[in-house]
Design an enzyme around this catalytic site. Structure first.
Site, PDB file in Angstrom:
ATOM      1  N   ASP A  94       7.871  -4.732  -0.951  1.00 49.10           N
ATOM      2  CA  ASP A  94       7.339  -4.251   0.435  1.00 49.10           C
ATOM      3  C   ASP A  94       6.542  -2.355   0.787  1.00 49.10           C
ATOM      4  O   ASP A  94       6.645  -1.882  -0.418  1.00 49.10           O
ATOM      5  CB  ASP A  94       9.053  -3.868   1.645  1.00 49.10           C
ATOM      6  N   LYS A  95       6.254  -2.275   1.780  1.00 44.51           N
ATOM      7  CA  LYS A  95       5.350  -0.825   1.950  1.00 44.51           C
ATOM      8  C   LYS A  95       6.595   0.001   1.635  1.00 44.51           C
ATOM      9  O   LYS A  95       6.539   1.125   1.412  1.00 44.51           O
ATOM     10  CB  LYS A  95       5.340  -0.273   3.358  1.00 44.51           C
TER      11      LYS A  95
END
Length: 244
Positions: A94-95
């Protein structure tokens, strides 16, 4: 499996073959190991193309997307290294997650990592909100947790989990939020599956939301020694040995 498409006289010929096989079609086309040799005397063409596989590991920073294209303001994989054009990440972080990311153009290796039947272990360091309890650790281990996945309830597989001291790792940029008088704690969590935001959903389900998440190993590939934002190229032998 390696594959190729040869366009000849307006026809498309497609074939798949194992990487250790030698296959000969005729005097104009030969397959030798992982090299494709094409000779076409009619057009006085003598062309040799080698299917060269590349393997990289990357210590993904917080806020970077696991992709090569995006908005002008996005932090992207290509901002850190000049990868070959056919290399992509194997799975995603994920970011707002950090740590070990594998990139390659070897589809056989990708399958070893992404195929659920292979049950490839992925290990994470997780900083959680609050002083995590032994009861919560047991829940994270025993496969009793249900999370939402694609809109449905999903019971996670058993995992390995233990409480660990604060690790000697680089600070995140930006730092995590700190709540006055609320402690934080660290766990090491090892999964053999990888549903969307699974670690975060699991720790939230036992009452200890994730504050910081770093992947530190994939199979026997380790993040150790790689600084945030750094890239290291692996040999084919190193990659396959670590993911056997």
């Amino acid at each position: 499996m390696f594959s190729f498409i040869l366009i000849k006289h307006g026809f498309v010929i497609s074939h798949g073959f194992g990487h250790d096989k030698s296959i000969h079609f005729n005097e104009n086309l030969a397959i030798i190991s992982d090299k494709l040799l094409v000779r076409h005397s009619d057009y006085k063409l003598n062309f040799v193309s080698e299917m060269e596989h590349k393997y990289f590991i990357f210590n993904k920073p917080f806020g970077t997307l696991c992709q090569f294209t995006g908005e002008e303001s996005d932090s992207l994989l290509g901002d850190f290294y000049d990868y070959p054009k056919d290399v992509y990440s194997v799975g995603r972080l994920d970011k707002d997650s950090e740590g070990l990311l594998l990139l390659t153009n070897d589809n056989r290796l990708k399958d070893k990592v992404l195929n659920p039947s292979k049950k490839k272990a992925k290990k994470y360091l997780v900083q959680v909100d609050g002083a995590i309890t032994s009861e919560a650790v047991t829940q994270l281990q025993n496969g009793s947790i249900q999370i939402k996945h694609k809109g449905k309830a999903y019971r996670v597989a058993p995992a390995k989990c233990k409480i660990v001291p604060q690790p000697a790792i680089e600070e995140r940029d930006p730092p995590i939020r700190v709540r006055q008088n609320i402690p934080t704690s660290w766990i090491e969590l090892e999964l053999t599956e990888g549903k969307n935001r699974q670690v975060r959903k699991m720790t939230a389900a036992v009452g200890f939301p994730t504050l910081r998440l770093l992947r530190i190993s994939l199979g026997e590939i380790l993040l150790e020694g790689l600084k945030i934002g750094e890239v290291k190229e692996l040999s084919r032998e190193e990659a396959y040995k670590a993911l056997r």
